[in-house]
Design an enzyme around this catalytic site. Structure first.
Site, PDB file in Angstrom:
ATOM      1  CB  CYS A 143      -0.938  -0.017   1.203  1.00 51.91           C
ATOM      2  SG  CYS A 143      -1.990   1.443   1.266  1.00 51.91           S
ATOM      3  CB  CYS A 146      -0.684   2.530   4.040  1.00 56.35           C
ATOM      4  SG  CYS A 146      -2.085   1.764   3.283  1.00 56.35           S
ATOM      5  CG  ASP A 147       3.098   1.346   4.487  1.00 57.13           C
ATOM      6  OD1 ASP A 147       2.597   1.824   5.528  1.00 57.13           O
ATOM      7  OD2 ASP A 147       2.958   0.160   4.146  1.00 57.13           O
TER       8      ASP A 147
END
Ligand code: NAP
Length: 324
Positions: A143, A146-147
């Site tokens: 992701c 997300c990261d």
């Protein structure tokens, strides 16, 4: 007390179903999923895959685009406005042999319901390499949204694996942070839609690495991931790409584990829908909508449409059974 309808899942299918069911006075309960580190790593936090994405440009009604998380919060608010009750837990077990059905959630509560809508979506696949597991959370991710902004990826090269829309989207997004993005794809043509493929190939910070697979993720205790050994499938030659991250974007697997085999699925795990154009499953009173039951289209708008159908199917089913 027995609920009329319980919806498991909080992507577009779940919320569309909840909006329709609430407006039909069915007082839906939505299990939106638990907020936990385990779910974060699996990509199954509440609000589904759109909550892990950036700009959504193809959802009708938003001519200038809308951010995925904003779209999902809007859907959630809309469902709440009409009276949907939201439980921030996972459903861990279901008993579909009893009537009403019995569900057990991650805080050990049980709920009984006359109908169940499965809208649990799908979660990201990984390559399955042992070295990939070693560096999960220390370079390996599924992701980018997300990261991607983590310090370890800033101004360093990273790898994206895959050739579909997800891989292209992740690669483009990561160019905001990484010094360079290697797009490692096992063939020499992208599967992605034409607009995404063109955008990706035009981006001079993305370097496609064609006909290539990852053999091993490399790294050490101190630094986490430092690179990957990749192999060209045409020449058979291997080389190392130095990179502090690898974002795997090679498709998704339906989230059906909690059903424990009580609903028929196909060989890839997608819930089978035996009645054409409808959301009935192999068990009467259980309906499915969205990516968990869609091996073909997998779009936010098709998921929302299926969610609407599931609410209407459940409403008709309850009426036929005389449950008011
Ligand atoms: P996808 O279209 O199934 O693409 C998966 C990619 O991963 C393919 O390029 C595939 O290679 C590759 N792959 C699969 N298994 C692999 C393995 N074991 N090793 C190496 N490579 C592997 O999946 P997706 O990109 O997640 O997209 C899923 C659906 O969501 C699609 O319908 C897509 O249109 C949609 N989507 C839409 C948007 C958007 O509209 N903005 C964004 C994201 C996703 P091959 O090509 O060789 O099979």
């Amino acid at each position: 007390m027995t609920e009329k309808i319980v919806i498991v899942g909080s992507g577009p299918a779940g919320w569309a179903c909840a909006i329709y069911a609430a407006r039909a006075n069915m007082a839906p309960v939505v299990y939106e999923g638990a907020i936990s580190e385990e779910n974060r790593l699996k990509g199954t936090l509440p609000l589904g895959q759109l909550n892990l994405t950036t700009e959504v440009e193809n959802f009708p009604g938003f001519p200038d685009g809308i951010l995925g998380p904003e779209l999902m919060m809007n859907m959630r608010r809309q469902a709440e406005r009409f009276g949907a009750r939201i439980v921030t837990e996972d459903v861990l077990e279901v008993d579909l042999k009893q009537r009403p059905f019995v569900l057990r959630d991650s805080s050990a509560n049980t709920v009984q319901t006359h109908t169940l809508v499965i809208a649990t979506g799908a979660s990201a696949n990984y390559l399955g390499l042992p070295s990939e597991g070693v560096y999960k959370n220390r370079g390996v991710s599924a992701c980018a949204v997300c990261d991607g902004a983590l310090p370890r990826f800033r101004n360093h090269p990273v790898i994206v694996v895959g050739g579909g829309d997800s891989a292209c989207e992740e690669a483009n997004y990561l160019t905001k942070f990484a010094s360079k993005v290697y797009l490692v794809h096992r063939r020499d043509t992208l599967r992605a839609s034409r607009i995404m493929a063109e955008r990706t190939l035009k981006n001079d910070r993305i370097e496609p690495v064609w006909n290539t697979v990852v053999e091993e993720v490399l790294g050490d205790e101190v630094n986490g991931m430092t690179g990957a050994r990749v192999k060209n499938l045409k020449t058979g030659e291997s080389h190392v790409i130095q990179a502090t991250g690898m974002f795997v974007a090679i498709g998704h697997t339906p989230n059906v584990k909690f059903l424990n085999g009580q609903i028929e699925t196909d060989d890839k795990g997608f819930v089978k829908l035996p009645k054409p154009f409808q959301t009935y499953t192999s068990v009467e009173g259980v309906f499915a909508a969205g990516d968990v039951a869609d091996p073909i289209y997998k779009q936010a708008i098709t998921a929302a449409g299926m969610g609407c159908k599931a609410a209407l199917d459940a409403e008709r089913y309850l009426a036929e059974k005389g449950i008011h």
